[in-house]
Design a protein around this motif. Structure first.
Motif, PDB file in Angstrom:
ATOM      1  N   ALA A 181     -12.597 151.320  61.028  1.00  0.00           N
ATOM      2  CA  ALA A 181     -13.551 152.174  61.766  1.00  0.00           C
ATOM      3  C   ALA A 181     -14.982 151.651  61.661  1.00  0.00           C
ATOM      4  O   ALA A 181     -15.916 152.414  61.417  1.00  0.00           O
ATOM      5  CB  ALA A 181     -13.448 153.620  61.284  1.00  0.00           C
ATOM      6  N   CYS A 227     -15.865 147.458  67.977  1.00  0.00           N
ATOM      7  CA  CYS A 227     -15.235 147.370  69.299  1.00  0.00           C
ATOM      8  C   CYS A 227     -15.806 148.365  70.313  1.00  0.00           C
ATOM      9  O   CYS A 227     -16.103 147.962  71.440  1.00  0.00           O
ATOM     10  CB  CYS A 227     -13.709 147.432  69.198  1.00  0.00           C
ATOM     11  N   PRO A 228     -16.041 149.643  69.941  1.00  0.00           N
ATOM     12  CA  PRO A 228     -16.671 150.514  70.944  1.00  0.00           C
ATOM     13  C   PRO A 228     -18.092 150.081  71.277  1.00  0.00           C
ATOM     14  O   PRO A 228     -18.577 150.334  72.379  1.00  0.00           O
ATOM     15  CB  PRO A 228     -16.656 151.902  70.296  1.00  0.00           C
ATOM     16  N   ALA A 271      -7.601 143.878  63.791  1.00  0.00           N
ATOM     17  CA  ALA A 271      -6.938 145.189  63.877  1.00  0.00           C
ATOM     18  C   ALA A 271      -6.510 145.521  65.289  1.00  0.00           C
ATOM     19  O   ALA A 271      -5.622 146.344  65.489  1.00  0.00           O
ATOM     20  CB  ALA A 271      -7.875 146.270  63.358  1.00  0.00           C
ATOM     21  N   ILE A 272      -7.129 144.910  66.280  1.00  0.00           N
ATOM     22  CA  ILE A 272      -6.805 145.252  67.670  1.00  0.00           C
ATOM     23  C   ILE A 272      -6.467 143.972  68.431  1.00  0.00           C
ATOM     24  O   ILE A 272      -7.142 142.948  68.291  1.00  0.00           O
ATOM     25  CB  ILE A 272      -7.987 146.028  68.318  1.00  0.00           C
TER      26      ILE A 272
HETATM   27  S1  SF4 Z   1     -10.474 147.976  65.763  1.00  0.00           S
HETATM   28 FE1  SF4 Z   1     -11.636 146.452  64.601  1.00  0.00          FE
HETATM   29  S2  SF4 Z   1     -13.668 146.417  65.564  1.00  0.00           S
HETATM   30 FE2  SF4 Z   1     -12.660 148.313  66.227  1.00  0.00          FE
HETATM   31  S3  SF4 Z   1     -13.380 149.819  64.771  1.00  0.00           S
HETATM   32 FE3  SF4 Z   1     -11.411 149.044  64.032  1.00  0.00          FE
HETATM   33  S4  SF4 Z   1     -11.959 147.396  62.620  1.00  0.00           S
HETATM   34 FE4  SF4 Z   1     -13.788 147.827  63.838  1.00  0.00          FE
END
Ligand code: SF4
Ligand code: SF4
Length: 187
Positions: free
Chosen positions: A85, A89-90, A138-139
């Protein structure tokens, strides 16, 4: 405003007036493609005949390896979501279609994790910037799956469980290379 009529003279000469040459040239292109595809099909050499159309959805073109498909959230070794979190990315998303509500994480050396993680696939412009921005691997968007058609607007918004259902364990270092990145550089 008054309407005026502009008179255009006819092209000179019977060949231009009849448009025969133009029509004939167009028909020749059509006939050439028809014969090429028909003969290719008949001889079972369809793949070699430059057919630009597919009988979709029965026939599907394979996606290239680097195609960006539906998102997925990756997992740590203990099966928990890798996302910490961090909100990278957002922040990077030009379509503002990622919603994250963080919560405190317990264990795994992680401070935060997403309580809510949603992606609005109808607003997503499939740019891949979220994948690039993530320091945790993570994504990802390497699913090879198109966003499915939906009847209800809300169904286009994928939640954490759905994103995790496509995820697997990632072998990347949690949090990325981080503070010790210099150790990875060869002299
Ligand atoms: S997916 Fe990756 S970039 Fe997006 S909030 Fe989670 S850790 Fe951070
Ligand atoms: S692919 Fe682009 S538009 Fe879609 S969620 Fe990621 S950053 Fe946003």
């Amino acid at each position: 405003m008054a309407t005026t009529v502009k008179t255009v003279s006819r092209p000179a000469g019977i060949r231009r007036q009849s448009y025969l040459l133009g029509v004939g040239a167009g028909m020749w292109v059509t006939f050439r493609h028809l014969m090429k595809n028909w003969i290719g099909n008949t001889l079972g050499r369809r793949a070699k005949t430059d057919i630009a159309t597919l009988s979709y959805p029965e026939e599907k073109k394979p996606y290239p390896e680097r195609s960006r498909g539906l998102h997925r959230l990756m997992k740590r070794d203990d099966g928990e979501v890798r996302c910490v979190a961090c909100m990278m990315c957002p922040t990077a998303c030009p379509a503002h279609c990622i919603t994250i509500v963080p919560e405190e994480a317990h264990g795994g050396g992680i401070e935060k994790r997403p309580r809510i993680f949603e992606i609005d696939e109808l607003r997503c412009v499939v740019c891949g910037l979220c994948v690039e921005a993530c320091p945790c691997d993570a994504i990802r968007m390497d699913t090879g799956v198109h966003a499915p058609p939906t009847l209800r607007r809300a169904d286009a918004i994928l939640d954490k469980e759905e994103l995790l259902s496509r995820g697997e364990k990632s072998t990347a270092t949690q949090g990325g290379v981080g503070a010790f990145w210099r150790e990875k550089v060869k002299p």
